[in-house]
Design a protein around this motif. Sequence first.
Motif, short mmCIF file in Angstrom:
data_model
loop_
_atom_site.label_atom_id
_atom_site.label_comp_id
_atom_site.label_asym_id
_atom_site.label_seq_id
_atom_site.Cartn_x
_atom_site.Cartn_y
_atom_site.Cartn_z
N LYS A 139 0.83 -1.21 0.00
CA LYS A 139 0.00 0.00 0.00
C LYS A 139 0.87 1.26 0.00
O LYS A 139 0.62 2.21 -0.76
CB LYS A 139 -0.92 0.01 1.23
CG LYS A 139 -2.12 -0.90 1.14
CD LYS A 139 -2.97 -0.76 2.40
CE LYS A 139 -4.24 -1.57 2.32
NZ LYS A 139 -5.06 -1.45 3.57
N VAL A 142 2.41 1.90 -3.43
CA VAL A 142 1.48 2.52 -4.38
C VAL A 142 1.43 4.03 -4.15
O VAL A 142 1.48 4.82 -5.11
CB VAL A 142 0.07 1.91 -4.24
CG1 VAL A 142 -0.95 2.70 -5.07
CG2 VAL A 142 0.07 0.45 -4.67
N LYS A 145 4.55 5.72 -5.55
CA LYS A 145 4.50 5.88 -7.01
C LYS A 145 3.58 7.03 -7.39
O LYS A 145 3.87 7.79 -8.33
CB LYS A 145 4.02 4.59 -7.67
CG LYS A 145 5.06 3.49 -7.72
CD LYS A 145 6.23 3.83 -8.65
CE LYS A 145 7.21 2.67 -8.73
NZ LYS A 145 8.40 2.98 -9.56
N ARG A 146 2.48 7.19 -6.67
CA ARG A 146 1.59 8.33 -6.93
C ARG A 146 2.32 9.64 -6.65
O ARG A 146 2.13 10.63 -7.37
CB ARG A 146 0.33 8.22 -6.09
CG ARG A 146 -0.63 7.14 -6.56
CD ARG A 146 -1.84 7.03 -5.66
NE ARG A 146 -2.72 5.95 -6.09
CZ ARG A 146 -3.68 5.42 -5.34
NH1 ARG A 146 -3.88 5.87 -4.11
NH2 ARG A 146 -4.43 4.45 -5.81
N ARG A 186 3.12 4.96 -14.41
CA ARG A 186 1.74 4.49 -14.31
C ARG A 186 1.66 2.97 -14.46
O ARG A 186 0.88 2.30 -13.76
CB ARG A 186 0.86 5.19 -15.35
CG ARG A 186 0.65 6.67 -15.07
CD ARG A 186 -0.21 7.35 -16.12
NE ARG A 186 -0.27 8.77 -15.89
CZ ARG A 186 -1.09 9.38 -15.02
NH1 ARG A 186 -1.96 8.62 -14.32
NH2 ARG A 186 -1.09 10.66 -14.87
N MET A 189 2.86 1.52 -11.27
CA MET A 189 1.88 1.73 -10.21
C MET A 189 0.71 0.75 -10.36
O MET A 189 0.21 0.20 -9.37
CB MET A 189 1.37 3.16 -10.22
CG MET A 189 0.48 3.50 -9.04
SD MET A 189 0.08 5.26 -8.95
CE MET A 189 -1.04 5.38 -10.36
N ARG A 190 0.28 0.50 -11.61
CA ARG A 190 -0.80 -0.47 -11.83
C ARG A 190 -0.39 -1.87 -11.39
O ARG A 190 -1.21 -2.62 -10.83
CB ARG A 190 -1.22 -0.47 -13.31
CG ARG A 190 -2.08 0.72 -13.70
CD ARG A 190 -2.74 0.50 -15.05
NE ARG A 190 -1.77 0.51 -16.14
CZ ARG A 190 -1.41 1.59 -16.81
NH1 ARG A 190 -1.92 2.78 -16.48
NH2 ARG A 190 -0.54 1.52 -17.79
N TYR A 191 0.88 -2.22 -11.62
CA TYR A 191 1.34 -3.53 -11.15
C TYR A 191 1.24 -3.61 -9.63
O TYR A 191 0.77 -4.62 -9.07
CB TYR A 191 2.79 -3.77 -11.59
CG TYR A 191 3.41 -4.97 -10.91
CD1 TYR A 191 3.14 -6.26 -11.35
CD2 TYR A 191 4.22 -4.81 -9.79
CE1 TYR A 191 3.67 -7.36 -10.70
CE2 TYR A 191 4.76 -5.90 -9.13
CZ TYR A 191 4.49 -7.17 -9.59
OH TYR A 191 5.01 -8.26 -8.94
N GLU A 193 -0.70 -1.85 -7.68
CA GLU A 193 -2.12 -1.87 -7.30
C GLU A 193 -2.71 -3.26 -7.46
O GLU A 193 -3.52 -3.70 -6.63
CB GLU A 193 -2.89 -0.85 -8.15
CG GLU A 193 -2.61 0.60 -7.77
CD GLU A 193 -3.24 1.58 -8.74
OE1 GLU A 193 -3.46 2.75 -8.34
OE2 GLU A 193 -3.51 1.20 -9.91
N SER A 194 -2.31 -3.97 -8.52
CA SER A 194 -2.81 -5.35 -8.71
C SER A 194 -2.27 -6.26 -7.62
O SER A 194 -2.98 -7.16 -7.14
CB SER A 194 -2.41 -5.87 -10.09
OG SER A 194 -1.01 -6.06 -10.20
N GLN A 196 -1.49 -5.25 -4.58
CA GLN A 196 -2.25 -4.87 -3.39
C GLN A 196 -3.61 -5.55 -3.36
O GLN A 196 -4.03 -6.09 -2.32
CB GLN A 196 -2.43 -3.35 -3.35
CG GLN A 196 -3.28 -2.85 -2.20
CD GLN A 196 -3.47 -1.35 -2.24
OE1 GLN A 196 -2.61 -0.61 -2.69
NE2 GLN A 196 -4.61 -0.88 -1.76
N GLN A 197 -4.29 -5.57 -4.50
CA GLN A 197 -5.60 -6.20 -4.56
C GLN A 197 -5.50 -7.70 -4.32
O GLN A 197 -6.35 -8.29 -3.65
CB GLN A 197 -6.25 -5.93 -5.92
CG GLN A 197 -7.73 -6.30 -5.97
CD GLN A 197 -8.56 -5.54 -4.94
OE1 GLN A 197 -8.48 -4.32 -4.85
NE2 GLN A 197 -9.33 -6.28 -4.15
#
Length: 266
Positions: A139, A142, A145-146, A186, A189-191, A193-194, A196-197
């Motif tokens: 978390k 992420v 990266k933001r 980006r 960051m998407r990696y 986020e995935s 994290q999910q």
Amino acid sequence: MTQPSDFRRFMRLDIASVVLPFIGQRTNDFQPFQYMLMDVSQGGVGISIPRWLASRERLHMDNEINLHVPFSMDGTTLTIGSVVREQWHADDEEQRIGLQLTRGAPDKYGVFFEIDSREIAIDLGGMRTLENILLRVVKDSVLLKRGVLIYLRHLSAYFSRLGEYTPEEYHAFRETVLGDIDQRVRENMRYLESLQQACLDRPKAGFETLDLEELRRAMEPELYLDLFRTALGDDTAALYLRAIKDLEGRLFSNYNTMVMLYIGTL
């Protein structure tokens, strides 16, 4: 002497179990590299940089290095030190380096190397598990990266207003340099986020989802200072770039924490 309660609170792993590379960084130019931990002692830390590592650098005497790993000694946490010896070992095709640690900061996640015991200590106090710590680190990554994206937007706006570019030059710079960097941040960051999910959906399977090679690529820098050398003479541009590099360093620390957690599951 360690009390019995400490044994319950801390998960401990012998340093001999550390068989995976970490990410370090030269402090003068922010250049990252991978390294293997060889030994720790009151006198310092020994690392190696084998030729087979995907991301490597040749270090030199007196280089200051941030290992981005907390080493706890006598109540002090150290992460940064200078090269006091280095030698190339031809048989093993690796550079071996001795570092004298001099400064650092408290560890954030309760995951650190304990120099006195030569162990990785993972604080499991407060009903925490390895999976809970992993989720927190992901978390935070992420969010870091933001933060890089936010500073990139500021940097782009700064160059558009105050950079010494014609409109045509700035458009080309934005499309070929800043746009490419933004896209890669980006994607990384998407990696994360995935990941994290995945940790949220199946906490016990979080480490099964973890691919350390993919994770390393997602955590390494998207922005290289060589592309901005002409802008470094300006204090404002340099501040934005330094802020991005500081965030990248925190990402390296998070990556190393995840490596130590992963080792705890082997």
